[in-house]
Scaffold this active site. Structure first.
Site, PDB file in Angstrom:
ATOM      1  N   ASP A 500       0.822  -1.210   0.000  1.00  0.00           N
ATOM      2  CA  ASP A 500       0.000   0.000   0.000  1.00  0.00           C
ATOM      3  C   ASP A 500       0.855   1.260   0.000  1.00  0.00           C
ATOM      4  O   ASP A 500       1.929   1.313   0.602  1.00  0.00           O
ATOM      5  CB  ASP A 500      -0.899  -0.014   1.247  1.00  0.00           C
ATOM      6  CG  ASP A 500      -1.834   1.160   1.313  1.00  0.00           C
ATOM      7  OD1 ASP A 500      -2.699   1.279   0.422  1.00  0.00           O
ATOM      8  OD2 ASP A 500      -1.696   1.978   2.250  1.00  0.00           O
ATOM      9  N   GLU A 553       1.107  -0.636  -5.142  1.00  0.00           N
ATOM     10  CA  GLU A 553       0.110   0.397  -5.406  1.00  0.00           C
ATOM     11  C   GLU A 553       0.894   1.690  -5.544  1.00  0.00           C
ATOM     12  O   GLU A 553       1.210   2.356  -4.559  1.00  0.00           O
ATOM     13  CB  GLU A 553      -0.908   0.508  -4.261  1.00  0.00           C
ATOM     14  CG  GLU A 553      -2.027   1.482  -4.593  1.00  0.00           C
ATOM     15  CD  GLU A 553      -2.525   2.284  -3.387  1.00  0.00           C
ATOM     16  OE1 GLU A 553      -3.571   2.940  -3.525  1.00  0.00           O
ATOM     17  OE2 GLU A 553      -1.861   2.288  -2.348  1.00  0.00           O
TER      18      GLU A 553
END
Length: 831
Positions: A500, A553
């Site tokens: 993330d 990401e």
């Protein structure tokens, strides 16, 4: 037991020192201090007086390497030499002028006593427990609130003297430290236990060396709480990294949350504190009480805890795994095909809300069956690591090594992963190494100073989320995170980590204004520490865990996110080493196009084609994730223009285009059946839309059936996944038919077998629309049409094979004539 002091004392070669003031003889063992700072000294000679005397600050430091001599007996003033201590140098012949050795008082000196009382002692084992000293063996115990402490060794029972404040001591006339236990009396209740301070460190030198180097790839095996058998005794070893602490103690149910009686020892320059507590097993709650550099104390959860209490409770729990894996076949073959050359169709799930109220084990009975029915190859779980606030969806982690206790135990989570693997489904999980929350019982200023976070407040504070960023330049912090990535893959058999917020890690100026950040050593805005961390993490995971994929990401144009770490790009950086990267540009552009009314789409045609300009710059995943359907962004079907029929048609056509586009697929839960409302973690997907008693149930079930068939057709057509990262696997037929809102392209498998995808994103039917095709395919068969009646469409389909014919079209010698259904995507393969 009472022992008297000799009337004379023995000279020490290091020089003479004055004797302390005499004390009254006790009814048990003699009372006096034997401080650790006086460990290398012996008492000096002094003439005997009529008054009983005691010597203080004698050899305790070197005494641990010696065996005790025989204790001096009362009435032995005429003796001139002490009994030989085993292991010591051979004593010189007795001489008339050489006085007898003085037995020391076992009681702690004021300094040690004060440090133990205030939780600021670095070496409690050096003064507590049993130690050979001149005159015998000194026993010392620190048991707050105890009424009495008795040493038991074989047939020997000796009451220790109560020195006040929970301290007990005694000197026994023994020649060596025996095997012993303690009887501790609390308000009339007698508790028999091993003495935690009789054990050697349970951590090895190699472990400490690797921790100090920041290279311990199985850090979870040495830090935290571990049930083990040490020196023949079963208990729990507690260890924690807190280099700035003045002292660390363990508090838990086993000591009624009073940490005073369980101070830990510092293991040198490693910054690690350790204590083996006998008799403590799995299931015990605990925390670490840390004395900060300023003398204040804080109670902290274990950063390495593998199990936690259910939030909002915050204690760590001693854990031992008993799960027996049944996924050997999956693990043996998951690395057979590189992920870039294999089908990857991901169902993104927020476990607590997929079916609200289900535990890990209950999910194991339902989730694998559903995902198998829908045809997805993988499940991606939003962060499962422990987090205090459910509204963060798991993205603000406090327990990096513990699956959230909301749904069960770590073994329960293993059971879920195991069942998914046995069903042939891969398991990805979101992993959050960018930042952590500021909760004062967790990682923030863990030992009183910035430790896990950067020491520069501007670097530490994450500007968007009110959290703290990790100090990626500190080797121990980097080790904590790299080992954590390995931990999930090795201990829980996770098949991939979606990392993330990579962009926020890579740039020093991320969401910061000028003056709020400091350039790197080259004057640039790249966070070189974060780059090094990501490279190390990826290299370590790929080396240790065959078949695992890491996914970034990352929303910028950083060069080489999925390039190997040893290959340098034009920017001069080595690749970050990820296996895949979320294609945020494709997601943004394609969704922007779809939100336009079809009459305006011709002016935005490039938003659907631009992705092919850079499609092979990285190894991409096409994500329609939770981020796109929350915070007022609306659900996927609700983004679409037009009435309800058109919205669903657009939704279906878009998914057909997405599944055919180069790149792997990811779809968030609820959007496989066109949920109209935004997702909420409070209640999860609107499963009631699929209830047969609901009037529009057929509309939603039709979309779900399409997603099932998309996955089946995708897996059956190697052209759609085998050459995702090879430009030779894609050819435009027409990418410029803006006035018609048509996109047509070919995908090719490794053996050259094509699949033709045609998307028509206008709400009209186009008859006899010519599409250029290769001349070596004698006929084309429609294998998927999102306008089919069973999906809720108008059923403009092609049930029969379509044969090429002249004239050619789109620069090709042959063409086929299709009736393009409204707002639909059609797939055709060679008949």
């Amino acid at each position: 037991m009472t022992s008297k002091k000799p009337a004379t004392s023995k000279n020490d070669k290091s020089g003479k020192s004055k004797a302390e003031q005499s004390r009254e003889e006790t009814s048990t063992a003699e009372q006096a201090g034997a401080g650790k700072k006086a460990a290398a000294k012996k008492t000096a000679a002094k003439k005997a007086t009529a008054k009983k005397t005691t010597a203080k600050n004698v050899a305790a430091k070197k005494a641990t390497a010696r065996k005790a001599g025989a204790a001096a007996k009362s009435g032995s003033a005429a003796k001139t030499g002490a009994a030989r201590i085993p292991g010591a140098r051979k004593p010189e012949p007795p001489a008339r002028e050489r006085p007898a050795e003085v037995a020391v008082s076992p009681a702690l000196d004021a300094g040690d006593r004060e440090r133990l009382l205030h939780g600021a002692h670095h070496a409690p084992h050096a003064v507590l427990g049993a130690h050979p000293v001149p005159g015998g063996v000194a026993f010392r115990a620190f048991r707050p609130y105890a009424q009495a402490v008795t040493v038991v060794s074989g047939g020997l029972r000796a009451n220790l003297h109560d020195d006040g404040d929970g301290f007990f001591s005694g000197l026994l006339p023994l020649t060596e430290v025996p095997a012993y236990r303690l009887l501790v009396t609390y308000d009339g209740t007698v508790h028999e236990t091993e003495d935690a301070y009789r054990f050697l460190p349970a951590l090895g030198e190699l472990d400490l060396h690797l921790i100090g180097e920041g290279r311990h790839e199985q850090l979870w095996g040495v830090l935290g709480a571990h049930v083990l058998t040490h020196q023949g005794v079963t208990g729990t070893r507690f260890s924690v990294w807190a280099p700035n602490a003045r002292g660390v103690r363990v508090a838990g149910n086993f000591n009624f949350w009073d940490a005073g009686g369980h101070p830990m020892r510092s293991l040198g320059s490693s910054g690690v504190w350790e204590l083996f507590v006998p008799g403590i097993g799995e299931g015990e709650l605990y925390k670490f009480e840390i004395t900060r550099p300023d003398g204040s104390r804080t109670l902290r959860a274990d950063p390495m805890a593998r199990r936690t209490e259910v939030p909002p409770a915050t204690s760590s729990i001693v854990h031992s795994s008993h799960h027996e894996w049944g996924d050997a076949e999956w693990m043996a073959h998951r690395a057979d095909t590189p992920v870039h050359e294999a089908p990857l169709s991901v169902y993104e799930v927020h476990l607590p809300s997929w079916r609200p109220g289900l535990t890990y084990r209950q999910l194991a009975d339902q989730l694998p069956a559903y995902v198998t029915e829908m045809g997805f190859t993988h499940v991606e779980m939003m962060p499962v690591a422990e987090h205090p606030f459910g509204g963060s969806w798991g993205y603000q982690v406090t327990g990096f090594y513990a699956p959230t206790a909301r749904l069960g135990t770590p073994d329960d989570f293993k059971h879920l992963v195991d069942r998914l693997h046995q069903a042939g489904i891969g398991v990805l999980m979101d992993w959050v190494p960018a930042h952590f929350p500021r909760d004062d019982w967790a990682l923030a200023e863990f030992d009183g100073r910035p430790l896990y976070e950067h020491h520069d407040p501007l670097r530490a504070a994450h500007p968007d989320w009110g959290t703290l960023e990790f100090d990626f330049g500190r080797r121990e912090v980097r080790n904590f995170l790299v080992a954590n990535a390995v931990y999930w893959c090795e201990e829980f058999h996770i098949d991939g980590l979606r990392v993330d917020a990579v962009a926020s890690m890579l740039y020093l100026d991320y969401s910061r204004e000028p003056g709020q950040w400091t350039p790197n050593e080259h004057g640039g805005r790249e966070n070189l520490d974060a780059v090094a961390f990501l490279q190390e993490m990826n290299a370590t995971v790929y080396r240790r865990c065959p078949g695992v994929v890491t996914i970034a990401e990352e929303s910028t144009a950083w060069d080489g996110v999925t390039r190997p770490t040893h290959h340098r790009g034009p920017s001069g950086f080595g690749g970050l080493g990820f296996g895949l990267k979320w294609n945020m540009g494709w997601m943004h552009d394609s969704l922007q196009y779809m939100t336009h009314d079809p009459v305006h789409r011709k002016y935005h045609h490039h938003e659907m084609t631009f992705s092919m300009v850079y499609a092979y710059s990285e190894n991409y995943v096409l994500p329609i994730s939770h981020d796109e359907v929350v915070h007022g962004k609306r659900s996927l079907v609700s983004k679409m223009p037009g009435d309800w029929w058109q919205q669903r048609a657009n939704h279906r056509a878009y998914l057909g285009f997405m599944w055919a586009h180069p790149g792997k697929q990811l779809l968030f839960m609820g959007h496989e059946f066109a949920q109209g409302a935004e997702w909420s973690e409070a209640h999860g997907p609107d499963w009631w839309l699929l209830d047969p008693s609901y009037g529009a149930e057929a509309d939603h079930r039709g979309v779900r059936d399409l997603v099932r068939d998309l996955n089946a057709g995708y897996r059956a057509a190697p052209a759609l996944w085998q050459r995702d990262t090879d430009p030779a696997g894609f050819q435009w037929i027409t990418g410029d038919a803006a006035d018609d809102n048509v996109f047509a392209f070919l995908r090719h498998s490794a053996d050259g077998t094509p699949l033709l995808a045609v998307s028509h994103l206008a709400p009209v039917v186009r008859h006899d629309y010519r599409i250029g095709v290769p001349e070596d395919v004698p006929a084309w068969l429609e294998v998927l049409n999102t306008d089919a009646a069973r999906y809720g469409g108008s059923d403009v389909v092609h049930p029969d094979p379509v044969k090429p014919e002249p004239p050619g079209a789109h620069g090709r010698p042959a063409s086929i004539r299709l009736t393009l259904p409204p707002l639909a995507t059609v797939w055709l393969r060679p008949a």
